[in-house]
Design an enzyme around this catalytic site. Structure first.
Site, PDB file in Angstrom:
ATOM      1  CG  ASP A 480      85.293 -28.949  -7.561  1.00 45.90           C
ATOM      2  OD1 ASP A 480      85.087 -27.940  -6.732  1.00 45.90           O
ATOM      3  OD2 ASP A 480      85.895 -29.932  -7.860  1.00 45.90           O
ATOM      4  CG  ASP A 550      92.715 -27.379  -5.153  1.00 49.36           C
ATOM      5  OD1 ASP A 550      92.068 -28.384  -4.546  1.00 49.36           O
ATOM      6  OD2 ASP A 550      92.008 -27.225  -6.212  1.00 49.36           O
TER       7      ASP A 550
END
Ligand code: DGJ
Length: 725
Positions: A480, A550
């Protein structure tokens, strides 16, 4: 040979399956662009040459006999700053005298089979030299002694080529590279539309199409990531180009940090397209004898609209960008705990997820953020990559063993390029982050970007990761990156190299990804950057899949996935079914099936009905895997053209199987809708196994499928699998 040089006329011609790219070495060794577009024969190529239109304000080169030639109007391959071409330049080098007047002319060239790599950087590759042909053109700025090598690789079977450039300082003094675009194409027309992918966190890669006009226009990132805001993709298309018709030129930068894509439409009606490192956020100090290699741009030409352009990118990336074990074999169907638990989980809770997941046929559990240091929220611990054994109820190795004993693989989350303000690592090494000493540091999610340009920093972080990855049975890593770069500077660099900090940081990240994938070739690496903030070909070189966004709301996902598909294949798009409420479980599954597929929710909260649907979806995932991951995508109704319905289909290469998906966004009470399918064989007959109905390919593509009897209320979806008889 797909690349030829006519030594008499001094013309280069680069041919792919469907395109030609032509350049000429002109008087005084100017490298002049002649043509890029649909494939043409090798006949009378010089007739394209732009004859110009001498104007009294056009700078001339007194050594050129042709009175009509002025570098300021002519299409040039590698236009430089501060000499005769006053449009936007592709290269600017500040020399030891302090000015940045630059001028590169042709010296020599070589043509060879194969494709070179780029040191320390992602790039398209070939397994066998016969798969591509390369042209390297050596250019020289005689005033400074600096050389440039323009590198063109043609993928003959794909209507695609790559371009990059190297600067070699053969002078005896240091110089500063101030701008360096990897690709410049001077189109001899200005009636184009530009297409880019814009967005923001939670809404990445929406299609943006606008007519370009006589100005400089384009997109960029100076965020230290390719970004949620603008993807390093751009296309120049004819005004009437659509999904199935017309010329489309796609450009995609194989890079994950600051980029720029520009079209500078000049006042004479030419369009200069530039793509490369963002000159506003880049600089490089090049000592005598040193070489700088720029990342590469992929260029795809389609004469049959955007759909064909996308399919070319998809095939090219599947066969020549994505690497490793996971490029070709089926990816595990995973469940990730992030949306269900955030960082509020325990080992026992995750074991209960795994137990339920196993019953439903899921292959892997991914433990997301929160397993290390004292990270119970996003204010701490990045950089302290020590397992929180209290949270997991024991050593990670034992915890992983429990998951494996249930029959599931195990994956783990990392954010290696970040450091929390509240971390032991930051307390010990406050200068290990990207920053400008003495200036306030902006924070993003309470964290700083760690300075991966520094070897000692990279080695430290990687050694911590190595310990965990080698001690435990880990099959997957989610990598990430959750903030953008500000105050780009490095405590490890001297003043003259400070503008290198962002580029050095991404080179450092690439190096660690390279080490990780080489040391642990069995690990499936999935990139992520707060969703899709680094969804780019650079990342795809290391990780075959990227978390797309997301945002897991299925209806929002439609425009995100349609936009992403403009150049990125389905096999790269992380797509999960979540607890999001805007559509039912079936529709969420149908939309997520377009990508790598998985779940992002608490499986213990499934109703009986949901659980049955999950089992069904798991079966479908396996049944349709090859069609979706290896087939050709046809976008039938896209969110930017229709508010009511979206539809897409995948067709296998031999056209024997197809999977159609349709989602109703808003009920439409117009007359029943006939959906024209694409990509089928008009001569073949296809059966819909579920209804038993047989249709000819010609009927489905020309008259269309009558949708009257299919579910068409808000949020409904359906799929039809067609099999050729
Ligand atoms: C952002 C990612 O996109 C999410 O999926 C999740 O991994 C969080 N970061 C964790 O902090």
């Amino acid at each position: 040979m797909p690349i030829s040089f006519d030594s008499e006329k001094k013309i280069f011609k680069l041919d792919t399956s469907d395109s030609s790219y032509v350049m000429e070495v002109y008087e005084e060794n100017y490298l002049v662009h002649l043509y890029y577009g649909a494939k043409i024969p090798d006949y009378n190529l010089a007739s394209f040459k732009y004859k110009g239109d001498y104007a009294s304000f056009s700078p001339m080169n007194i050594n050129v006999e042709d009175d009509n030639f002025t570098p300021d109007i002519s299409p040039l391959e590698f236009p430089a700053e501060g000499t005769g071409d006053l449009r936007e330049s592709a290269v600017a080098i500040k020399n030891a005298d302090g000015n940045n007047s630059t001028d590169f002319r042709y010296v020599s060239h070589r043509i060879y089979e194969g494709k070179p790599g780029i040191t320390g950087m992602p790039a398209l590759w070939v397994k066998d030299d016969s798969e591509a042909t390369t042209l390297e053109i050596l250019m020289s700025d005689d005033y400074t002694g600096v050389k440039a090598v323009l590198i063109y690789t043609v993928f003959e079977n794909y209507s695609a080529m790559t371009r990059s450039v190297k600067i070699i300082n053969e002078s005896d003094k240091a110089v500063e590279i101030e701008r360096l675009f990897s690709c410049c194409v001077d189109f001899q027309c200005c009636d184009y539309d530009m297409i880019t992918l814009y967005g923001r966190w939670f809404k990445e890669r929406s299609l943006n199409r606008f007519p370009i006009s006589r100005a400089r226009q384009g997109v960029q990132s100076k965020r230290g990531q390719s970004s949620h805001h603008h993807n390093p993709f751009g296309a120049i298309v004819d005004r009437d180009t659509n999904e199935d018709y017309g010329n489309a030129y796609g450009f995609n930068f194989v890079y994950s940090s600051n980029f720029m894509f520009n079209a500078d439409v000049d006042t004479h009606g030419g369009t200069r397209v530039l793509m490369g490192l963002n000159p506003e956020a880049f600089g490089w100090h090049l000592e005598a004898g040193e070489t700088f290699e720029a990342p590469e741009v992929v260029m795809v030409y389609s004469g049959k609209g955007l759909g064909e352009m996308s399919r070319t990118f998809h095939k090219l990336y599947s066969n020549h960008l994505i690497r490793g074990k996971w490029a070709d074999i089926k990816r595990p169907l995973l469940i990730n705990n992030w949306e269900a638990t955030g960082m509020d989980f325990t080992g026992d809770k995750l074991v209960s997820f795994a137990e339920r997941a196993k019953e439903l046929g899921i292959d892997m559990l991914v433990m997301d953020d929160g397993w290390f240091g004292h990270r119970d929220d996003d204010t701490s611990s990045l950089g302290d990559w020590d397992v929180n054994e209290e949270k997991l109820g024991g050593p990670l190795k034992d915890f992983v063993a429990k998951i494996n004993a249930l029959g599931l693989k195990f994956g783990i989350w990392y954010e290696p390029e970040m450091i929390s303000r509240d971390s032991n690592l930051y307390r010990e090494h406050p200068d290990w982050c990207i920053h400008v000493p003495g200036r306030e540091k902006s924070v993003g999610r309470h964290q700083y970007i760690i300075d991966f340009g520094r070897k000692e920093v990279r080695d430290y972080i990687y050694s911590k990761m190595y310990t965990v990855l080698s001690e435990c049975n880990i099959d997957y890593v989610k990598w990430d990156f959750n903030r953008c770069m500000t105050e780009p500077g490095s405590a490890g660099l001297p003043p003259e190299r400070q503008k290198e900090a962002a580029h050095r940081a991404i080179l450092g990240a690439y190096e660690i990804m390279d080490r990780l994938t080489k040391d642990f070739p069995h690990i499936l690496l999935e990139n992520c950057s707060g969703g899709g903030g680094r969804f780019d070909p650079g990342m795809l070189y290391y990780s075959p899949q990227i978390w797309t966004s997301d945002c897991t709301d299925p209806i929002e996902r439609l425009s995100i996935q349609f936009g992403t598909s403009i150049c990125y294949p389905a096999s790269t798009m992380g797509a999960h079914v979540s607890a999001s409420k805007r559509a039912g479980f079936k529709t969420k599954g149908d939309i997520a099936l377009w990508g790598t597929f998985g779940y992002e929710l608490d499986p213990n909260k499934f109703t009986q009905e949901d659980a049955e649907l999950v089992k069904e979806q798991v079966k479908e995932y396996h049944k349709y895997y090859d069609i979706i991951h290896k087939g050709d995508l046809y976008r039938l109704i896209t969110p930017d053209t229709n508010d009511y319905r979206c539809a897409w289909m995948f067709v296998t290469e031999n056209k024997n199987e197809a999977l159609l998906t349709s989602v109703t966004i808003k009920i439409n009470r117009d007359r029943s809708y006939y959906l024209k399918l694409k990509g089928l064989d008009p001569e073949k007959y296809y059966v819909d196994d579920e209804s038993g109905e047989v249709y000819s390919g010609a009927l489905l593509m020309n008259a269309g499928l009558n949708l009257s009897d299919y579910p068409s209320y808000d949020g409904d979806s359906f799929k039809i699998y067609f099999r050729a008889l």
